[in-house]
Every structure is written in C-alpha cells, then in structure tokens.
Motif scaffolding. Structure first.
Motif, PDB file in Angstrom:
ATOM      1  N   LYS A 171       0.854  -1.178   0.000  1.00  0.00           N
ATOM      2  CA  LYS A 171       0.000   0.000   0.000  1.00  0.00           C
ATOM      3  C   LYS A 171       0.895   1.234   0.000  1.00  0.00           C
ATOM      4  CE  LYS A 171      -3.762  -2.163   2.630  1.00  0.00           C
ATOM      5  NZ  LYS A 171      -4.588  -2.099   3.875  1.00  0.00           N
ATOM      6  N   VAL A 172       0.479   2.263  -0.728  1.00  0.00           N
ATOM      7  CA  VAL A 172       1.186   3.545  -0.735  1.00  0.00           C
ATOM      8  C   VAL A 172       0.240   4.594  -0.189  1.00  0.00           C
ATOM      9  CG1 VAL A 172       2.406   5.263  -2.115  1.00  0.00           C
ATOM     10  CG2 VAL A 172       2.490   2.833  -2.773  1.00  0.00           C
ATOM     11  N   ALA A 173       0.731   5.383   0.758  1.00  0.00           N
ATOM     12  CA  ALA A 173      -0.074   6.464   1.334  1.00  0.00           C
ATOM     13  C   ALA A 173       0.736   7.750   1.304  1.00  0.00           C
ATOM     14  CB  ALA A 173      -0.477   6.120   2.761  1.00  0.00           C
ATOM     15  N   LYS A 174       0.037   8.848   1.150  1.00  0.00           N
ATOM     16  CA  LYS A 174       0.706  10.150   1.278  1.00  0.00           C
ATOM     17  C   LYS A 174       0.393  10.703   2.657  1.00  0.00           C
ATOM     18  CE  LYS A 174      -2.900  13.209  -0.609  1.00  0.00           C
ATOM     19  NZ  LYS A 174      -3.210  14.250  -1.617  1.00  0.00           N
ATOM     20  N   LYS A 175       1.323  11.513   3.163  1.00  0.00           N
ATOM     21  CA  LYS A 175       1.146  12.087   4.486  1.00  0.00           C
ATOM     22  C   LYS A 175       1.187  13.608   4.383  1.00  0.00           C
ATOM     23  CE  LYS A 175       3.208  10.344   8.034  1.00  0.00           C
ATOM     24  NZ  LYS A 175       4.262   9.844   8.942  1.00  0.00           N
ATOM     25  N   ILE A 176       0.165  14.224   4.921  1.00  0.00           N
ATOM     26  CA  ILE A 176       0.129  15.675   5.011  1.00  0.00           C
ATOM     27  C   ILE A 176       0.807  16.119   6.303  1.00  0.00           C
ATOM     28  CG2 ILE A 176      -1.333  17.718   5.032  1.00  0.00           C
ATOM     29  CD1 ILE A 176      -1.319  16.103   2.413  1.00  0.00           C
ATOM     30  N   ARG A 177       0.625  15.339   7.355  1.00  0.00           N
ATOM     31  CA  ARG A 177       1.294  15.557   8.625  1.00  0.00           C
ATOM     32  C   ARG A 177       1.424  14.192   9.302  1.00  0.00           C
ATOM     33  NH1 ARG A 177      -3.713  18.794  11.558  1.00  0.00           N
ATOM     34  NH2 ARG A 177      -4.978  16.955  12.046  1.00  0.00           N
ATOM     35  N   ASP A 178       2.124  14.158  10.448  1.00  0.00           N
ATOM     36  CA  ASP A 178       2.490  12.872  11.033  1.00  0.00           C
ATOM     37  C   ASP A 178       1.318  12.045  11.519  1.00  0.00           C
ATOM     38  OD1 ASP A 178       5.148  12.926  10.542  1.00  0.00           O
ATOM     39  OD2 ASP A 178       5.750  13.671  12.504  1.00  0.00           O
ATOM     40  N   ASP A 179       0.178  12.669  11.815  1.00  0.00           N
ATOM     41  CA  ASP A 179      -0.948  11.888  12.346  1.00  0.00           C
ATOM     42  C   ASP A 179      -2.027  11.639  11.291  1.00  0.00           C
ATOM     43  OD1 ASP A 179      -1.878  14.473  12.135  1.00  0.00           O
ATOM     44  OD2 ASP A 179      -3.136  14.347  13.928  1.00  0.00           O
ATOM     45  N   PHE A 180      -1.717  11.895  10.015  1.00  0.00           N
ATOM     46  CA  PHE A 180      -2.750  11.702   9.001  1.00  0.00           C
ATOM     47  C   PHE A 180      -2.140  11.120   7.731  1.00  0.00           C
ATOM     48  CE2 PHE A 180      -5.317  13.082   5.387  1.00  0.00           C
ATOM     49  CZ  PHE A 180      -6.556  12.583   5.764  1.00  0.00           C
ATOM     50  N   ARG A 181      -2.640   9.965   7.332  1.00  0.00           N
ATOM     51  CA  ARG A 181      -2.207   9.318   6.093  1.00  0.00           C
ATOM     52  C   ARG A 181      -3.416   9.098   5.185  1.00  0.00           C
ATOM     53  NH1 ARG A 181       0.376   6.231   9.983  1.00  0.00           N
ATOM     54  NH2 ARG A 181      -1.022   4.452   9.645  1.00  0.00           N
ATOM     55  N   GLU A 182      -3.190   9.319   3.909  1.00  0.00           N
ATOM     56  CA  GLU A 182      -4.256   9.122   2.925  1.00  0.00           C
ATOM     57  C   GLU A 182      -3.799   8.096   1.896  1.00  0.00           C
ATOM     58  OE1 GLU A 182      -6.367  11.598  -0.705  1.00  0.00           O
ATOM     59  OE2 GLU A 182      -5.610  12.700   1.047  1.00  0.00           O
ATOM     60  N   PRO A 183      -4.461   6.942   1.811  1.00  0.00           N
ATOM     61  CA  PRO A 183      -4.065   5.923   0.828  1.00  0.00           C
ATOM     62  C   PRO A 183      -4.187   6.467  -0.594  1.00  0.00           C
ATOM     63  CG  PRO A 183      -5.586   5.015   2.458  1.00  0.00           C
ATOM     64  CD  PRO A 183      -5.597   6.497   2.638  1.00  0.00           C
ATOM     65  N   VAL A 184      -3.190   6.181  -1.419  1.00  0.00           N
ATOM     66  CA  VAL A 184      -3.233   6.630  -2.806  1.00  0.00           C
ATOM     67  C   VAL A 184      -3.061   5.469  -3.789  1.00  0.00           C
ATOM     68  CG1 VAL A 184      -2.475   8.986  -2.334  1.00  0.00           C
ATOM     69  CG2 VAL A 184      -0.773   7.205  -2.743  1.00  0.00           C
ATOM     70  N   SER A 185      -2.560   4.325  -3.340  1.00  0.00           N
ATOM     71  CA  SER A 185      -2.383   3.196  -4.247  1.00  0.00           C
ATOM     72  C   SER A 185      -2.179   1.921  -3.441  1.00  0.00           C
ATOM     73  CB  SER A 185      -1.173   3.423  -5.164  1.00  0.00           C
ATOM     74  OG  SER A 185      -1.014   2.352  -6.076  1.00  0.00           O
ATOM     75  N   GLU A 186      -2.545   0.800  -4.025  1.00  0.00           N
ATOM     76  CA  GLU A 186      -2.239  -0.505  -3.442  1.00  0.00           C
ATOM     77  C   GLU A 186      -2.195  -1.529  -4.569  1.00  0.00           C
ATOM     78  OE1 GLU A 186      -5.501  -2.683  -1.301  1.00  0.00           O
ATOM     79  OE2 GLU A 186      -6.342  -0.651  -1.203  1.00  0.00           O
ATOM     80  N   GLY A 187      -1.503  -2.629  -4.309  1.00  0.00           N
ATOM     81  CA  GLY A 187      -1.380  -3.640  -5.344  1.00  0.00           C
ATOM     82  C   GLY A 187      -0.465  -4.766  -4.917  1.00  0.00           C
ATOM     83  N   ARG A 188      -0.036  -5.511  -5.916  1.00  0.00           N
ATOM     84  CA  ARG A 188       0.849  -6.656  -5.697  1.00  0.00           C
ATOM     85  C   ARG A 188       2.004  -6.543  -6.687  1.00  0.00           C
ATOM     86  NH1 ARG A 188       0.558 -11.989  -3.697  1.00  0.00           N
ATOM     87  NH2 ARG A 188       1.776 -13.503  -4.903  1.00  0.00           N
ATOM     88  N   SER A 189       3.211  -6.613  -6.181  1.00  0.00           N
ATOM     89  CA  SER A 189       4.366  -6.499  -7.064  1.00  0.00           C
ATOM     90  C   SER A 189       4.502  -7.749  -7.928  1.00  0.00           C
ATOM     91  CB  SER A 189       5.647  -6.288  -6.251  1.00  0.00           C
ATOM     92  OG  SER A 189       6.005  -7.477  -5.570  1.00  0.00           O
ATOM     93  N   ALA A 190       5.285  -7.645  -8.976  1.00  0.00           N
ATOM     94  CA  ALA A 190       5.430  -8.756  -9.929  1.00  0.00           C
ATOM     95  C   ALA A 190       6.444  -9.795  -9.467  1.00  0.00           C
ATOM     96  CB  ALA A 190       5.833  -8.214 -11.293  1.00  0.00           C
ATOM     97  N   GLY A 191       7.150  -9.514  -8.354  1.00  0.00           N
ATOM     98  CA  GLY A 191       8.172 -10.459  -7.922  1.00  0.00           C
ATOM     99  C   GLY A 191       9.392 -10.428  -8.814  1.00  0.00           C
TER     100      GLY A 191
END
Length: 384
Positions: free
Chosen positions: A125-145
């Motif tokens: 999962k990838v999330a962006k952070k505006i500040r230390d107590d708040f994360r907003e998910p922006v992407s998720e997936g499965r890598s190709a290995g």
C-alpha cells in the motif's frame, strides 16, 4: 540546470589552481579558493560547485531495519545495497513493515519506481502524508516479484505530498523483505538524492517523535541526507589520502597587518551534525614562511561560529536542512605576524586535533578565506 558537485568536481591529485599573488603585488585579504584562477595551490582536493535542486530527498525512515541495511540505502543510487527487515514490525506498531520518503517540500508526484528486495511478490500500500498523524491511501497492489529492476507504481492524478509511505504485508515465514531503491517521479536523479549524487554525502540520524496508528507517540530514528555543497558558488574540499596519513592541502598568500594580532576566517559548508573540531577530519593552518620561530607553526581554530536555520515541524522536530554555513576563525599572534604585510599559509586536512589519527573523510568545503583584525562572519553576504 541542476547538477551535482560530482558532475563538476575537479579531482586534484596534484592540481595547481592558476593565479598567484605575484611578486611585487599586494596579497589579497579575501580569497575564494574554489574559483577558477584563485591564487591557491592545492593537492588532493576537489572543487565542488552546484545549485541545490528545487526538491530533494530530505529524510528517510522506516518501521525497523537491520544493521547495515538502514532505510536511507534506498536513495543511495546503489542497487547492491538495500533496506531490509524480517518479521512483523516492533510494538506498538501492529500492521505491516513500512518505509517513508520525505521531500524537502510538498510536490506533485505522478509515479514512483520501486526496486523490491528478492523475487517474491509484495502486497503493498502507498499512502501520502500531510502531517504525522494523518495518512491518505493513494495506491495498493501486488508487485510482480521481479528482483532485477524497478517496478512503476502510478499514483492518482493530482497527488500532492511531501511524504510517501510504502507499507507491505509481513511474509508468513518471517523471511527477509525490503527495498533496494526508490525513485520519486519529478525528482532529478542523482542531484535530488544526496547519497547518490556524492559518495561522501553525510546522512544524519535524528530521533524524532512519530504517531503510530494515529494515536500513540513513539521515538523513531530518521535519516536525513545532507547536500555536501552550498547553493551556488564554488568551494574547495580537502580530501583524505590513501597513500598518506594526512589529507590534502591548499597553499595561499594573504594580507596581514604588521605588529597586530590578525585573524584568518574560513567560510565552510558544514553538513555534519557535529562541527569539525569535535568529529575530526578538520582543517588546521600551517605557516610556510618566516623566521625559525615562525616557520612551521600549526594553528587550530580558536572560534567556530555557525548559522542555524531550523524551521519547526509538527510536534517540535526540526525540519531536515541540507547543511549550514560555518566560520572557522584562526588567530595569527602578533609575534607570528611580525613586520610582515603578507603571509604564506597552508590549509591542511588532518584526522583530528592531536594529528595522531589518519584523515578518513573529506573536510568541509572552503568557500572563502579572509584575513582581518577580528573574526569575520558574512551572513547574508552576496559576494560569493
């Protein structure tokens, strides 16, 4: 145009920077030793010059790491190094392992490239952070290995962030997991990645307070890469030598006032948390002329002053800064100056104050040398 100091450095195994004070001419009271044509003779030194990129990697931290595989390894430009962990994250963290990349300022980010460690697939999962107590998910997936190179993760249009967190599920068998390299879309490589731009770049470990699961505070080590060159101008960096105990040196002739205590001030770009007098790999001055009592004298800085520019981040932690100006002030006693209106001096790189340890890392780059009757500090000075 953005560039790294390595792109412009002049490797000086035995370099003479053209120009001298000259016979019959007054010695200068101000020298810019990194400038082309400066009246300086240098050996085993580098010329460093560049502009700071608009945005760069200012900090990297992770939920955990194994010794020798710290999180900043993902921005060092070396695919042979890596950040790695094994098993679940330490308490009180209860979800997956993660690594965060922090820019010096918020920016639009369209994609990131990740070179995962190993050939197993990662649920991420990838999330962006505006500040230390708040994360907003922006992407998720499965890598190709794919262990052989980067995989691109496209982010939603309009993603604007200063911090990105990459989190992945812990392997069922608690096997080693991690990341070899990360590239952030929009950041120039290698200029915006200090450890990749310069093999001698400093990475400063700092204990910072971070939120866990939005409610609990813990202390975590964050790693702040530093830029080893100032934003503009040119400096001269004395380097360690593999074939000698002491490092490089720079010889120069500078104006003095006879019969008075004089001061020589070196304007330096510091990127270490500790000043050079405490950590070693520092610069001493040596006299190259005069009578028997004057020749060969070694001078240590009597004063070191620094320019601190700390901006407060949320919960009191200082924002990572790329480095700072420092001024090392060396006193030339009047008995050493004597009746001379100019003196020949050598800036010598040494391992420590006692000179009983080999020089092992570069000294801070010298951007300006000035002689006067009092220590000089030029905060806000535009001449260099």
């Amino acid at each position: 145009m953005l560039f790294s100091p390595i792109a412009l450095k002049l490797c000086l195994s035995a370099l003479v920077l053209l120009g001298t004070a000259g016979v019959g001419r007054a010695a200068p009271s101000i020298i810019f030793p990194g400038s082309v044509g400066a009246p300086v003779r240098a050996e085993h030194a580098e010329r460093v010059s560049g502009r700071h990129p608009e945005r760069w990697i200012a900090s990297v931290r992770a939920s955990a790491y194994q010794r020798g595989h710290e999180p900043f390894k993902v921005v060092d430009g070396d695919a042979r190094s890596d950040w790695r962990v094994a098993g679940p994250p330490p308490a009180p963290m209860s979800r997956g392992q993660w690594i965060e990349i922090e820019l010096n300022e918020a920016a639009p980010i369209e994609w990131v490239d990740v070179h995962w460690l190993g050939d197993r697939a990662y649920e991420y999962k990838v999330a962006k952070k505006i500040r230390d107590d708040f994360r907003e998910p922006v992407s998720e997936g499965r890598s190709a290995g794919n262990a052989s190179g980067f995989e691109r993760i496209q982010l939603p249009r309009g993603t604007f962030a200063r911090v990105l967190r990459f989190e992945f599920s812990t392997a069922a068998d608690n096997a080693v997991q991690g990341v070899r390299e990360i590239r952030v879309g929009g950041l120039a490589f290698p200029a915006a990645y200090p450890p990749a731009a310069d093999a001698h770049a400093t990475v400063e470990p700092v204990r910072r307070i971070l939120y866990v699961e939005f409610e609990r505070l813990i202390h975590l080590t964050t790693f702040d890469p530093k830029l080893s060159y100032a934003d503009g101008g040119a400096g001269l960096r004395l380097m360690p030598r593999a074939d000698a105990f002491e490092g490089g040196h720079a010889d120069f002739e500078i104006a003095t006032t006879p019969g008075r205590d004089n001061w020589v001030t070196l304007k330096l770009w510091e990127s270490h948390i500790e000043p050079m007098m405490k950590r070693g790999n520092l610069i001493v001055l040596e006299t190259l002329d005069g009578g028997a009592s004057q020749l060969g004298r070694t001078l240590l800085p009597e004063l070191v002053s620094e320019q601190q520019r700390l901006e407060q981040e949320w919960y009191g932690g200082p924002k990572p800064q790329p480095g700072r100006w420092a001024w090392a002030h060396y006193r030339l006693p009047k008995d050493l100056v004597g009746k001379r209106s100019m003196m020949k001096l050598r800036a010598q790189g040494v391992g420590n104050v006692r000179r009983d340890r080999a020089m092992q890392a570069p000294a801070p780059a010298i951007y300006r040398i000035e002689s006067s009757l009092a220590p000089q500090i030029d905060i806000g000075e535009k001449r260099d």
